[in-house]
Design a protein around this motif. Structure first.
Motif, PDB file in Angstrom:
ATOM      1  N   LEU A  28       0.829  -1.210   0.000  1.00 49.42           N
ATOM      2  CA  LEU A  28       0.000   0.000   0.000  1.00 49.42           C
ATOM      3  C   LEU A  28       0.857   1.251   0.000  1.00 49.42           C
ATOM      4  CD1 LEU A  28      -2.907  -0.883   2.468  1.00 49.42           C
ATOM      5  CD2 LEU A  28      -2.627  -1.484   0.066  1.00 49.42           C
ATOM      6  N   GLU A  29       1.892   1.241   0.794  1.00 55.04           N
ATOM      7  CA  GLU A  29       2.776   2.402   0.889  1.00 55.04           C
ATOM      8  C   GLU A  29       3.581   2.583  -0.398  1.00 55.04           C
ATOM      9  OE1 GLU A  29       6.432   3.975   3.755  1.00 55.04           O
ATOM     10  OE2 GLU A  29       5.247   2.228   4.359  1.00 55.04           O
ATOM     11  N   SER A  30       3.907   1.477  -1.068  1.00 55.28           N
ATOM     12  CA  SER A  30       4.718   1.549  -2.286  1.00 55.28           C
ATOM     13  C   SER A  30       3.979   2.224  -3.436  1.00 55.28           C
ATOM     14  CB  SER A  30       5.152   0.147  -2.721  1.00 55.28           C
ATOM     15  OG  SER A  30       4.057  -0.590  -3.237  1.00 55.28           O
ATOM     16  N   ALA A  31       2.646   2.306  -3.330  1.00 57.17           N
ATOM     17  CA  ALA A  31       1.839   2.918  -4.394  1.00 57.17           C
ATOM     18  C   ALA A  31       1.589   4.398  -4.144  1.00 57.17           C
ATOM     19  CB  ALA A  31       0.505   2.187  -4.521  1.00 57.17           C
ATOM     20  N   GLN A  32       2.384   5.021  -3.295  1.00 62.16           N
ATOM     21  CA  GLN A  32       2.184   6.432  -2.932  1.00 62.16           C
ATOM     22  C   GLN A  32       1.984   7.288  -4.182  1.00 62.16           C
ATOM     23  OE1 GLN A  32       1.137   8.520  -0.409  1.00 62.16           O
ATOM     24  NE2 GLN A  32       2.763   7.677   0.869  1.00 62.16           N
ATOM     25  N   GLY A  33       0.874   8.021  -4.224  1.00 63.04           N
ATOM     26  CA  GLY A  33       0.569   8.858  -5.372  1.00 63.04           C
ATOM     27  C   GLY A  33      -0.003   8.099  -6.546  1.00 63.04           C
ATOM     28  N   GLY A  34      -0.236   6.794  -6.375  1.00 68.79           N
ATOM     29  CA  GLY A  34      -0.715   5.975  -7.477  1.00 68.79           C
ATOM     30  C   GLY A  34      -1.988   5.216  -7.147  1.00 68.79           C
ATOM     31  N   THR A  35      -2.028   3.963  -7.563  1.00 70.61           N
ATOM     32  CA  THR A  35      -3.232   3.137  -7.434  1.00 70.61           C
ATOM     33  C   THR A  35      -2.884   1.795  -6.831  1.00 70.61           C
ATOM     34  OG1 THR A  35      -4.144   4.173  -9.433  1.00 70.61           O
ATOM     35  CG2 THR A  35      -5.164   2.124  -8.713  1.00 70.61           C
ATOM     36  N   VAL A  36      -3.735   1.313  -5.945  1.00 66.80           N
ATOM     37  CA  VAL A  36      -3.611  -0.041  -5.392  1.00 66.80           C
ATOM     38  C   VAL A  36      -4.701  -0.901  -6.010  1.00 66.80           C
ATOM     39  CG1 VAL A  36      -3.755  -1.474  -3.324  1.00 66.80           C
ATOM     40  CG2 VAL A  36      -2.596   0.731  -3.222  1.00 66.80           C
ATOM     41  N   PHE A  37      -4.296  -1.964  -6.681  1.00 68.63           N
ATOM     42  CA  PHE A  37      -5.247  -2.894  -7.292  1.00 68.63           C
ATOM     43  C   PHE A  37      -5.307  -4.154  -6.444  1.00 68.63           C
ATOM     44  CE2 PHE A  37      -5.866  -6.274 -10.736  1.00 68.63           C
ATOM     45  CZ  PHE A  37      -7.239  -6.266 -10.587  1.00 68.63           C
ATOM     46  N   LEU A  38      -6.430  -4.331  -5.751  1.00 68.20           N
ATOM     47  CA  LEU A  38      -6.631  -5.486  -4.868  1.00 68.20           C
ATOM     48  C   LEU A  38      -7.375  -6.571  -5.648  1.00 68.20           C
ATOM     49  CD1 LEU A  38      -7.816  -3.352  -1.840  1.00 68.20           C
ATOM     50  CD2 LEU A  38      -5.602  -4.530  -1.986  1.00 68.20           C
ATOM     51  N   ASP A  39      -6.611  -7.438  -6.299  1.00 66.82           N
ATOM     52  CA  ASP A  39      -7.213  -8.498  -7.102  1.00 66.82           C
ATOM     53  C   ASP A  39      -7.656  -9.640  -6.197  1.00 66.82           C
ATOM     54  OD1 ASP A  39      -8.095  -9.755  -9.352  1.00 66.82           O
ATOM     55  OD2 ASP A  39      -6.117 -10.414 -10.035  1.00 66.82           O
ATOM     56  N   GLU A  40      -8.765 -10.286  -6.573  1.00 66.30           N
ATOM     57  CA  GLU A  40      -9.333 -11.402  -5.785  1.00 66.30           C
ATOM     58  C   GLU A  40      -9.575 -10.968  -4.339  1.00 66.30           C
ATOM     59  OE1 GLU A  40     -10.396 -13.827  -7.326  1.00 66.30           O
ATOM     60  OE2 GLU A  40      -9.279 -13.802  -9.197  1.00 66.30           O
ATOM     61  N   ILE A  41     -10.189  -9.805  -4.164  1.00 64.18           N
ATOM     62  CA  ILE A  41     -10.403  -9.247  -2.821  1.00 64.18           C
ATOM     63  C   ILE A  41     -11.265 -10.171  -1.973  1.00 64.18           C
ATOM     64  CG2 ILE A  41     -12.428  -7.913  -3.569  1.00 64.18           C
ATOM     65  CD1 ILE A  41      -9.813  -6.795  -0.979  1.00 64.18           C
ATOM     66  N   GLY A  42     -12.108 -10.989  -2.608  1.00 63.63           N
ATOM     67  CA  GLY A  42     -12.971 -11.905  -1.861  1.00 63.63           C
ATOM     68  C   GLY A  42     -12.221 -12.992  -1.125  1.00 63.63           C
ATOM     69  N   GLU A  43     -10.941 -13.175  -1.448  1.00 69.16           N
ATOM     70  CA  GLU A  43     -10.129 -14.212  -0.805  1.00 69.16           C
ATOM     71  C   GLU A  43      -9.407 -13.703   0.442  1.00 69.16           C
ATOM     72  OE1 GLU A  43     -10.446 -17.161  -2.152  1.00 69.16           O
ATOM     73  OE2 GLU A  43     -11.571 -16.355  -3.849  1.00 69.16           O
ATOM     74  N   LEU A  44      -9.534 -12.427   0.745  1.00 64.12           N
ATOM     75  CA  LEU A  44      -8.792 -11.851   1.868  1.00 64.12           C
ATOM     76  C   LEU A  44      -9.385 -12.321   3.195  1.00 64.12           C
ATOM     77  CD1 LEU A  44      -6.408  -9.826   1.886  1.00 64.12           C
ATOM     78  CD2 LEU A  44      -8.065  -8.035   2.401  1.00 64.12           C
ATOM     79  N   PRO A  45      -8.559 -12.807   4.123  1.00 62.94           N
ATOM     80  CA  PRO A  45      -9.077 -13.257   5.421  1.00 62.94           C
ATOM     81  C   PRO A  45      -9.758 -12.130   6.186  1.00 62.94           C
ATOM     82  CG  PRO A  45      -6.803 -13.986   5.098  1.00 62.94           C
ATOM     83  CD  PRO A  45      -7.101 -13.020   4.000  1.00 62.94           C
ATOM     84  N   LEU A  46     -10.740 -12.478   7.005  1.00 56.14           N
ATOM     85  CA  LEU A  46     -11.498 -11.477   7.759  1.00 56.14           C
ATOM     86  C   LEU A  46     -10.600 -10.626   8.646  1.00 56.14           C
ATOM     87  CD1 LEU A  46     -14.694 -13.481   8.750  1.00 56.14           C
ATOM     88  CD2 LEU A  46     -14.654 -11.303   7.511  1.00 56.14           C
ATOM     89  N   SER A  47      -9.594 -11.252   9.258  1.00 56.34           N
ATOM     90  CA  SER A  47      -8.724 -10.497  10.170  1.00 56.34           C
ATOM     91  C   SER A  47      -7.988  -9.379   9.427  1.00 56.34           C
ATOM     92  CB  SER A  47      -7.708 -11.446  10.822  1.00 56.34           C
ATOM     93  OG  SER A  47      -6.935 -12.111   9.828  1.00 56.34           O
TER      94      SER A  47
END
Length: 428
Positions: free
Chosen positions: A197-216
């Motif tokens: 997230l920090e590496s995309a400073q000034g840009g865009t974060v693309f969270l692919d397959e977001i449905g697979e992310l654990p609840l925590s």
């Protein structure tokens, strides 16, 4: 209709004959900004759907045209947009989640048939320029990653596009990968790590397959999106981030929310606007053009002159159901180029993969053999060539280099044919 600009985002249902737009409280769509006149423009639902400037100071700009001040109504269609200063108005099909306007999330399901920069419709270009989070829906292989890259390029943001494959991150390392960590934060943390997230400073974060992310991790991601801050593991000082979020999934997120497998607050935060990529079987009119583009790219990558596609090949491509969507089409075209020996690529060069099922493969297939279903996809010429490769391997006692010499082909060609024809690759 969607309205966005200067941090403002709202949806308005086109449920009355006309909607007046302006700064005055009597207007149907009130935007309290000096760029708008008190009675700026009127949108008439029709048919036909039209927009008319009411002699405003700053006028109305229709996408792709000059600014209009006064004059006759201008006809619009679903997918068209117009602008008043920095505010973009997008005409979208579908219903809003609430009657009237909402400053929360737009739930219009907008279809995008071509996710490339040259192919996206005008409203996607307008959405790209806003900071609004975008949720991209579509089956596996439909081109969600291509659309995310298009949105990033069209946004004009100067930072990088950081791709995060949520399904590929090992759960114990997800937090460190996303948010980073300080040196010594845990065993093995030998140096400070900057998170994705920090590496995309000034840009865009693309969270692919977001449905697979654990609840925590979803809870921590929600905090980062809301506060636009990340806290590295082992740090007490949050770091501000300037990023735009794009998420993608092939899952039914509302169903996942109902089943408590996905946080409802994170879903609403990501669902600023939803763009849907229909499966390729619903875009059959685009198959020929895509196939030609992939063939041109494959020829260039292989250093070969351009090849044409025969009519019978195009017809076969358009009849196929494409369970793997655009990704499968690209693979079929690349295989066809390998299987052809020059000239026009015809139907005999197309090797479609059998439809995947949830049933376990039979023992013979698990051992590297092929099934009758796969052999049925090959033409007589392809089956004959496959038999030649099998015979050559038998003569060479499994030595692939020697078998390639028997056939008079290169080792790379031998390897490609073994893969294409699903011939068990012996050790050599």
């Amino acid at each position: 209709m969607l309205v966005a600009g200067k941090g403002y985002f709202a949806t308005h249902a086109l449920d009355q004959a006309e909607l007046r737009i302006g700064r005055d409280r009597s207007c149907d769509i009130v935007i309290d900004d000096s760029v708008l006149s008190r009675q700026h423009a009127v949108l008439r639902v029709g048919p036909p759907l039209t927009i008319q400037d009411l002699g405003s100071t700053n006028g109305v700009r229709i996408s792709g045209r000059e600014v209009v001040r006064g004059g006759d109504p201008i006809e619009l269609a679903v997918g068209d947009g117009f602008h008043i200063g920095p505010f973009s108005f997008l005409i979208a099909a579908g219903k809003a989640s609430e009657a009237g306007s909402s400053r929360r999330t737009g739930t219009e399901r907008l279809r995008v048939e071509d996710p490339t920069i040259d192919g996206v419709p005008g409203f996607v270009r307008d959405v790209a320029k806003t900071p609004t989070s975008v949720l991209v829906l579509g089956e596996t292989g439909a081109g969600k990653d291509v659309l995310a890259e298009t949105l990033h390029v069209l946004s004009g943001r100067r930072g990088e596009l950081a791709r995060v494959n949520c399904a590929a991150l090992a759960e114990p390392l997800i937090e460190s990968e996303l948010f980073g960590h300080e040196k010594g934060a845990f065993t093995g943390a030998l140096a400070t790590k900057v998170g994705l997230l920090e590496s995309a400073q000034g840009g865009t974060v693309f969270l692919d397959e977001i449905g697979e992310l654990p609840l925590s991790t979803q809870a921590k991601l929600l905090r980062a999106i809301e506060s636009r801050e990340v806290l590295r593991i082992g740090s007490i000082r949050p770091i501000k981030i300037d990023v735009r979020f794009i998420a993608a999934t092939n899952r039914d997120l509302p169903a996942e929310v109902a089943a408590k497998r996905f946080r409802h607050d994170l879903y609403f935060r990501l669902d600023g606007i939803t763009l849907t990529l229909p499966p390729l079987r619903e875009r059959r009119h685009r198959i020929a053009g895509l196939a030609a583009r992939f063939l041109e790219q494959a020829c260039a990558a292989a250093g070969r002159p351009p090849r044409p596609l025969a009519i019978d090949a195009i017809e076969a491509l358009e009849r196929h159901d494409w369970p793997g969507n655009v990704r499968e089409l690209k693979a079929v075209i690349e295989r066809a180029l390998l299987l052809s020996r020059g000239g026009t690529i015809g139907v005999r060069h197309l090797a479609f993969s059998p439809r995947a099922t949830d049933e376990p493969p039979p023992a013979a297939e698990a051992e590297g053999d092929v099934t009758d279903a796969f052999l049925a996809t090959l033409t007589p010429e392809q089956r004959a060539e496959r038999a030649q490769y099998v015979d050559a391997l038998e003569q060479a006692v499994g030595n692939q280099t020697r078998a390639a010499k028997i056939l008079g082909v290169s080792r790379s060609t031998m390897t490609n044919r073994l893969k294409l024809y699903r011939i068990l690759r012996p050790r050599s």
